[in-house]
Design an enzyme around this catalytic site. Structure first.
Site, PDB file in Angstrom:
ATOM      1  N   ASP A 200       0.808  -1.223   0.000  1.00  0.00           N
ATOM      2  CA  ASP A 200       0.000   0.000   0.000  1.00  0.00           C
ATOM      3  C   ASP A 200       0.842   1.274   0.000  1.00  0.00           C
ATOM      4  OD1 ASP A 200      -2.248  -1.651   0.090  1.00  0.00           O
ATOM      5  OD2 ASP A 200      -2.187  -1.704   2.281  1.00  0.00           O
TER       6      ASP A 200
ATOM      7  N   GLY B 133       1.501   2.970  -2.619  1.00  0.00           N
ATOM      8  CA  GLY B 133       1.084   3.853  -3.718  1.00  0.00           C
ATOM      9  C   GLY B 133       1.611   3.353  -5.060  1.00  0.00           C
ATOM     10  N   LYS B 134       1.815   2.028  -5.141  1.00  0.00           N
ATOM     11  CA  LYS B 134       2.318   1.445  -6.391  1.00  0.00           C
ATOM     12  C   LYS B 134       1.382   1.739  -7.552  1.00  0.00           C
ATOM     13  CE  LYS B 134       2.389  -2.617  -4.394  1.00  0.00           C
ATOM     14  NZ  LYS B 134       2.146  -2.237  -2.992  1.00  0.00           N
TER      15      LYS B 134
ATOM     16  N   LYS C 207      -0.707   4.253  -8.067  1.00  0.00           N
ATOM     17  CA  LYS C 207      -0.576   5.629  -8.560  1.00  0.00           C
ATOM     18  C   LYS C 207       0.689   5.770  -9.408  1.00  0.00           C
ATOM     19  CE  LYS C 207       0.813  10.225  -7.715  1.00  0.00           C
ATOM     20  NZ  LYS C 207       0.722  11.551  -7.136  1.00  0.00           N
TER      21      LYS C 207
ATOM     22  N   GLY D 256      -4.611  -4.341  -3.721  1.00  0.00           N
ATOM     23  CA  GLY D 256      -5.625  -3.310  -3.925  1.00  0.00           C
ATOM     24  C   GLY D 256      -4.910  -2.028  -4.279  1.00  0.00           C
ATOM     25  N   HIS D 257      -5.102  -1.552  -5.492  1.00  0.00           N
ATOM     26  CA  HIS D 257      -4.388  -0.374  -5.972  1.00  0.00           C
ATOM     27  C   HIS D 257      -5.388   0.718  -6.314  1.00  0.00           C
ATOM     28  CE1 HIS D 257      -1.195  -3.518  -7.370  1.00  0.00           C
ATOM     29  NE2 HIS D 257      -1.219  -3.377  -6.065  1.00  0.00           N
ATOM     30  N   THR D 258      -5.240   1.876  -5.683  1.00  0.00           N
ATOM     31  CA  THR D 258      -6.172   2.978  -5.906  1.00  0.00           C
ATOM     32  C   THR D 258      -5.538   4.041  -6.791  1.00  0.00           C
ATOM     33  OG1 THR D 258      -7.134   2.576  -3.748  1.00  0.00           O
ATOM     34  CG2 THR D 258      -7.608   4.709  -4.746  1.00  0.00           C
TER      35      THR D 258
ATOM     36  N   GLN E  57       1.932  -6.268  -3.370  1.00  0.00           N
ATOM     37  CA  GLN E  57       2.499  -6.447  -2.023  1.00  0.00           C
ATOM     38  C   GLN E  57       3.846  -5.696  -1.939  1.00  0.00           C
ATOM     39  OE1 GLN E  57       1.246  -9.725  -3.587  1.00  0.00           O
ATOM     40  NE2 GLN E  57      -0.599  -8.719  -2.955  1.00  0.00           N
TER      41      GLN E  57
ATOM     42  N   THR F   4      -7.605  -1.293   0.976  1.00  0.00           N
ATOM     43  CA  THR F   4      -8.481  -1.267  -0.199  1.00  0.00           C
ATOM     44  C   THR F   4      -9.256  -2.578  -0.296  1.00  0.00           C
ATOM     45  OG1 THR F   4      -6.650  -0.082  -1.227  1.00  0.00           O
ATOM     46  CG2 THR F   4      -8.444  -0.718  -2.679  1.00  0.00           C
TER      47      THR F   4
ATOM     48  N   GLY G 292     -10.606  -3.324   3.995  1.00  0.00           N
ATOM     49  CA  GLY G 292     -11.321  -2.267   4.702  1.00  0.00           C
ATOM     50  C   GLY G 292     -10.784  -2.070   6.118  1.00  0.00           C
ATOM     51  N   ARG G 293      -9.821  -2.931   6.522  1.00  0.00           N
ATOM     52  CA  ARG G 293      -9.246  -2.839   7.875  1.00  0.00           C
ATOM     53  C   ARG G 293      -8.383  -1.596   7.988  1.00  0.00           C
ATOM     54  NH1 ARG G 293      -5.934  -8.082   8.476  1.00  0.00           N
ATOM     55  NH2 ARG G 293      -6.757  -8.734   6.482  1.00  0.00           N
ATOM     56  N   ARG G 294      -8.345  -1.009   9.184  1.00  0.00           N
ATOM     57  CA  ARG G 294      -7.481   0.140   9.399  1.00  0.00           C
ATOM     58  C   ARG G 294      -6.032  -0.341   9.371  1.00  0.00           C
ATOM     59  NH1 ARG G 294      -8.164   5.452  11.507  1.00  0.00           N
ATOM     60  NH2 ARG G 294      -6.110   6.196  12.115  1.00  0.00           N
ATOM     61  N   ARG G 295      -5.193   0.391   8.649  1.00  0.00           N
ATOM     62  CA  ARG G 295      -3.782  -0.002   8.600  1.00  0.00           C
ATOM     63  C   ARG G 295      -3.067   0.488   9.854  1.00  0.00           C
ATOM     64  NH1 ARG G 295      -3.682   2.541   2.694  1.00  0.00           N
ATOM     65  NH2 ARG G 295      -4.624   0.837   1.538  1.00  0.00           N
TER      66      ARG G 295
HETATM   67  P1  GDP Z   1      -0.696   0.221  -3.541  1.00  0.00           P
HETATM   68  O1  GDP Z   1      -1.321  -1.015  -3.029  1.00  0.00           O
HETATM   69  O2  GDP Z   1       0.765   0.291  -3.312  1.00  0.00           O
HETATM   70  O3  GDP Z   1      -1.068   0.525  -4.973  1.00  0.00           O
HETATM   71  O4  GDP Z   1      -1.303   1.413  -2.664  1.00  0.00           O
HETATM   72  P2  GDP Z   1      -2.870   1.629  -2.317  1.00  0.00           P
HETATM   73  O5  GDP Z   1      -3.546   2.168  -3.522  1.00  0.00           O
HETATM   74  O6  GDP Z   1      -3.436   0.426  -1.670  1.00  0.00           O
HETATM   75  O7  GDP Z   1      -2.751   2.710  -1.168  1.00  0.00           O
HETATM   76  C1  GDP Z   1      -2.162   3.960  -1.367  1.00  0.00           C
HETATM   77  C2  GDP Z   1      -3.200   5.052  -1.076  1.00  0.00           C
HETATM   78  O8  GDP Z   1      -2.548   6.298  -0.994  1.00  0.00           O
HETATM   79  C3  GDP Z   1      -4.231   5.206  -2.186  1.00  0.00           C
HETATM   80  O9  GDP Z   1      -5.452   5.565  -1.621  1.00  0.00           O
HETATM   81  C4  GDP Z   1      -3.680   6.346  -3.048  1.00  0.00           C
HETATM   82  O10 GDP Z   1      -4.690   7.078  -3.713  1.00  0.00           O
HETATM   83  C5  GDP Z   1      -3.011   7.195  -1.993  1.00  0.00           C
HETATM   84  N1  GDP Z   1      -1.800   7.929  -2.433  1.00  0.00           N
HETATM   85  C6  GDP Z   1      -0.825   7.535  -3.290  1.00  0.00           C
HETATM   86  N2  GDP Z   1       0.154   8.461  -3.351  1.00  0.00           N
HETATM   87  C7  GDP Z   1      -0.216   9.462  -2.510  1.00  0.00           C
HETATM   88  C8  GDP Z   1       0.406  10.692  -2.100  1.00  0.00           C
HETATM   89  O11 GDP Z   1       1.499  11.053  -2.517  1.00  0.00           O
HETATM   90  N3  GDP Z   1      -0.280  11.461  -1.191  1.00  0.00           N
HETATM   91  C9  GDP Z   1      -1.485  11.086  -0.675  1.00  0.00           C
HETATM   92  N4  GDP Z   1      -2.073  11.899   0.195  1.00  0.00           N
HETATM   93  N5  GDP Z   1      -2.088   9.925  -1.034  1.00  0.00           N
HETATM   94  C10 GDP Z   1      -1.454   9.126  -1.935  1.00  0.00           C
HETATM   95  P1  IMO Z   2      -0.911  -4.227  -2.283  1.00  0.00           P
HETATM   96  O1  IMO Z   2      -0.534  -4.762  -3.633  1.00  0.00           O
HETATM   97  C1  IMO Z   2      -0.895  -4.730   2.042  1.00  0.00           C
HETATM   98  C2  IMO Z   2      -0.917  -8.847   3.556  1.00  0.00           C
HETATM   99  C3  IMO Z   2      -2.149  -9.290   4.311  1.00  0.00           C
HETATM  100  C4  IMO Z   2      -1.509 -10.260   5.288  1.00  0.00           C
HETATM  101  C5  IMO Z   2      -0.413 -10.912   4.450  1.00  0.00           C
HETATM  102  C6  IMO Z   2      -0.792 -12.250   3.848  1.00  0.00           C
HETATM  103  O2  IMO Z   2      -2.198  -3.489  -2.263  1.00  0.00           O
HETATM  104  O3  IMO Z   2       0.219  -3.494  -1.649  1.00  0.00           O
HETATM  105  P2  IMO Z   2      -2.400 -12.949   1.845  1.00  0.00           P
HETATM  106  O4  IMO Z   2      -3.862 -12.731   1.642  1.00  0.00           O
HETATM  107  O5  IMO Z   2      -1.544 -12.364   0.768  1.00  0.00           O
HETATM  108  O6  IMO Z   2      -2.044 -14.384   2.133  1.00  0.00           O
HETATM  109  O7  IMO Z   2      -2.063 -12.161   3.202  1.00  0.00           O
HETATM  110  O8  IMO Z   2      -0.124  -9.998   3.415  1.00  0.00           O
HETATM  111  N1  IMO Z   2      -1.182  -8.297   2.202  1.00  0.00           N
HETATM  112  C7  IMO Z   2      -1.111  -7.007   1.897  1.00  0.00           C
HETATM  113  N2  IMO Z   2      -0.921  -5.923   2.681  1.00  0.00           N
HETATM  114  N3  IMO Z   2      -1.040  -4.583   0.715  1.00  0.00           N
HETATM  115  C8  IMO Z   2      -1.224  -5.659  -0.090  1.00  0.00           C
HETATM  116  O9  IMO Z   2      -1.230  -5.569  -1.433  1.00  0.00           O
HETATM  117  C9  IMO Z   2      -1.317  -6.931   0.499  1.00  0.00           C
HETATM  118  N4  IMO Z   2      -1.499  -8.180   0.018  1.00  0.00           N
HETATM  119  C10 IMO Z   2      -1.409  -9.008   1.074  1.00  0.00           C
HETATM  120  O10 IMO Z   2      -2.755  -8.217   4.962  1.00  0.00           O
HETATM  121  O11 IMO Z   2      -0.887  -9.553   6.324  1.00  0.00           O
HETATM  122 MG    MG Z   3      -2.861  -1.636  -1.803  1.00  0.00          MG
END
Ligand code: GDP
Ligand code: IMO
Ligand code: MG
Length: 429
Positions: free
Chosen positions: A13, A15-16, A18, A40-42, A223, A298, A301-304
Site C-alpha cells: 500500500d 502507492g504502487k 498511482k 488493492g491499488h487505488t 504487495q 483497499t 477495509g481494515r485500518r492499517r
Molecule cells: P498500492 O497497493 O501500493 O497501490 O497502494 P494503495 O492504492 O493500496 O494505497 C495507497 C493510497 O494512498 C491510495 O489511496 C492512493 O490514492 C493514496 N496515495 C498515493 N500516493 C499518494 C500521495 O502522494 N499522497 C497522498 N495523500 N495519497 C497518496
Molecule cells: P498491495 O498490492 C498490504 C498482507 C495481508 C496479510 C499478508 C498475507 O495493495 O500493496 P495474503 O492474503 O496475501 O495471504 O495475506 O499480506 N497483504 C497485503 N498488505 N497490501 C497488499 O497488497 C497486500 N497483500 C497481502 O494483509 O498480512
Molecule cells: Mg494496496
C-alpha cells in the site's frame, strides 16, 4: 532504453498503483507478475477513482495489459473486476488484456481453507486477505493446481478436481467446514471457461516479440519486499516472491529484461495484518497518520497500522529487492508535524543491528533507534517541483536517501495522478 519494474519497499500500500499509472504513459505494455486479488491499488484521475486488484494499473491509460504466469487468478474475481471497471468506462477486451495460459487458478476451495486456517490459528493468525492466495500457491508448488489452459480440457479439469478434493475435503472437514462437491466446482469452471479462454495465450511469446521490437515494458509488483515469502517478516508474509527478480520468472522473460527497479516507499510506514512492526505508533501520532493518510485497506477495509519511517527496513528492501531508485509517496501527509522520527536500526537484546533479524523472537524484540528531524509548517500537498516543497521537507527526503542507500527518483505529493515530481526518468535507466 530500459524497462522498469515497480515493487513495494515496505509492507504494501505504498502507492504502487498511482506510480504505475503515472509511469504507464511512458510504457507500451504493463505486466503483473505475482500476487493475486489480495492486492488493492487505488488510482485517482481527476474526479474518477479506480480500484484495481488483479487488473494491471496500465488499463486506465489504455495500454496493453498482461497478467503473467506468476499471478494466481481467481476467475470469478477477474470477471467481476472487468465488469466493474467497464462500468466506469474503461475498455477491457481480449485485444487489451492478455492472460498467461500457464497461470494457476484460485478456486472456491482456496478462500474456504484460507479463512478456516486463519480461524484455527486464533491469536497467531497472519491476518491474510482471506482470498485463497496462500493455498493457491501451495497447490502450484505441490503440482496439483488447475491452470488457465486446463479450462479448455474438461477431462483434465475433472481428473485434477478429483486430486484436489482428495486433498482438501479431508482438511476442510477436519477444520469443521463443509466439503466441496466436484460436480459444482466442475460446473462452475466449465461455465467460466468460455469467458476466460479468449484472453489466454502464452504471454511469454508476445513479451519476447514486444521486447525485440524495442517496446517499453512496465512490470507492476503487488504487495512488497517485507511481505516476500523469503525476505519478509516470515511467517507474516504473503505466499509469493515480491522482489524484482520475480518480474522475470513471473512473466516468462529472462532477468536482463527487468530493467530499472523502482521501489515505492511511503514517507512513513504502514502495515495491514499481523506481524512485527518496530516503528508502529499506538499513540495520537499513529492515529493522526492513519486519519490524514486515509489508511484503510483497499481490499480488507481494515485500518492499517501506522508508524514512523523505518529507514532500516527500506534499506533492507533496497538490498534484497535490487532497488535502484525510490519513489517516495505521501510526503504531504507529514505536513504540519513539528518533529519527525526516522528509524536507523534496532536494538535487539542490547545489541545494535542495522536490519531486522530473521528469527521471529528477535524480530519481535527489535526496538527501533531513532533520529529526530524538525518538521515543516508549509504545505507539500500537490507539489509538482522541488521548488514547491518546504525546505525542511527537502531535508527529510535527502536524509532518507542517505539512510536507505538509494536515490529518490520520484516524489508523490497527493493521490492525484499528476501531483508527482520526477527527478529522473526510470525508463532512461
Ligand atoms: P498500492 O497497493 O501500493 O497501490 O497502494 P494503495 O492504492 O493500496 O494505497 C495507497 C493510497 O494512498 C491510495 O489511496 C492512493 O490514492 C493514496 N496515495 C498515493 N500516493 C499518494 C500521495 O502522494 N499522497 C497522498 N495523500 N495519497 C497518496
Ligand atoms: P498491495 O498490492 C498490504 C498482507 C495481508 C496479510 C499478508 C498475507 O495493495 O500493496 P495474503 O492474503 O496475501 O495471504 O495475506 O499480506 N497483504 C497485503 N498488505 N497490501 C497488499 O497488497 C497486500 N497483500 C497481502 O494483509 O498480512
Ligand atoms: Mg494496496
Amino acid at each position: 532504453m530500459a524497462n522498469v519494474a515497480v515493487i513495494g519497499a515496505q509492507w504494501g500500500d505504498e502507492g504502487k498503483g498511482k506510480v504505475v499509472d503515472w509511469l504507464a504513459s511512458r510504457a507500451d505494455v504493463v505486466v503483473r507478475f505475482q500476487g493475486g486479488h489480495n492486492a488493492g491499488h487505488t488510482l485517482v484521475v481527476g474526479n474518477q477513482t479506480y480500484k484495481l486488484s488483479l487488473l494491471p494499473s496500465g488499463l486506465v491509460r489504455e495500454k496493453l495489459c498482461i497478467i503473467g504466469n506468476g499471478v494466481v487468478i481467481d476467475p470469478d474475481a477477474l470477471l467481476s473486476e472487468i465488469a466493474r471497471v467497464r462500468g466506469q468506462g474503461l475498455t477491457v477486451t481480449p485485444e487489451t488484456l492478455r492472460i498467461a495460459d500457464n497461470a494457476a487458478l484460485i478456486l472456491p476451495v482456496h478462500p474456504a481453507i484460507d479463512k478456516a486456517r486463519e480461524e484455527a490459528r486464533g491469536d497467531r493468525k497472519i491476518g491474510t486477505t482471506g482470498r485463497g492466495i496462500g493455498p493457491a500457491y501451495e497447490d502450484k508448488v505441490a503440482r496439483r493446481a488447475i491452470r488457465v489452459a486446463d479450462l479448455a480440457e474438461p477431462e483434465t479439469l475433472s481428473a485434477k478436481l478429483d486430486e484436489l478434493l482428495l486433498h482438501y475435503n479431508v482438511l476442510l472437514q477436519g477444520l469443521g467446514v463443509a466439503p466441496f462437491s466436484k460436480e459444482s466446482l466442475l460446473d462452475g469452471l466449465l461455465k467460466l471457461a468460455p469467458q476466460i479462454l479468449p484472453y489466454a495465450e502464452p504471454v511469454w511469446e508476445r513479451l519476447d516479440e514486444l521486447r525485440r521490437g524495442g517496446k517499453r515494458i512496465l512490470f507492476e509488483g503487488a504487495q512488497a519486499v517485507m511481505l516476500d515469502v523469503d525476505h519478509g517478516t516470515y511467517p507474516y508474509v504473503t505466499s509469493s516472491n515480491t522482489v524484482a527478480a520475480t518480474a522475470a520468472s513471473g512473466s516468462g522473460l529472462g532477468p536482463s529484461a527487468v530493467g530499472f527497479v523502482l521501489g515505492i516507499a511511503k514517507a512513513y510506514t504502514t502495515r495491514v495484518g499481523s506481524g512485527p512492526f518496530p516503528t508502529e505508533l499506538h499513540d495520537d501520532i499513529g492515529q493522526l497518520l492513519g486519519d490524514r493518510g486515509r489508511e484503510f485497506g483497499t481490499v480488507t477495509g481494515r485500518r492499517r497500522r501506522c508508524g514512523w519511517f523505518d529507514a532500516a527496513l527500506v534499506r533492507h528492501a533496497v538490498k534484497v529487492g535490487g532497488i535502484q531508485g525510490i519513489a517516495l509517496t505521501k510526503l504531504d501527509i507529514l505536513d504540519g508535524f513539528s518533529e519527525l522520527k526516522i528509524c536507523t536500526g534496532y536494538r535487539v537484546n542490547g545489541e545494535f543491528v542495522r536490519h531486522l533479524p530473521a528469527a521471529p523472537g528477535a524480530q519481535a524484540a527489535a526496538v527501533p533507534e531513532y533520529e529526530t528531524m524538525e518538521g515543516w509548517s508549509g504545505s507539500s500537498y500537490g507539489a509538482r517541483s522541488w521548488a514547491d516543497l518546504p525546505a525542511q521537507a527537502v531535508k527529510y527526503v535527502r536524509r532518507i536517501e542517505e539512510l536507505v542507500e538509494a536515490p529518490v527518483t520520484l516524489l508523490s505529493t497527493s493521490p492525484e495522478r499528476d501531483d508527482t515530481i520526477m527527478v529522473r526518468d526510470p525508463f532512461e535507466g
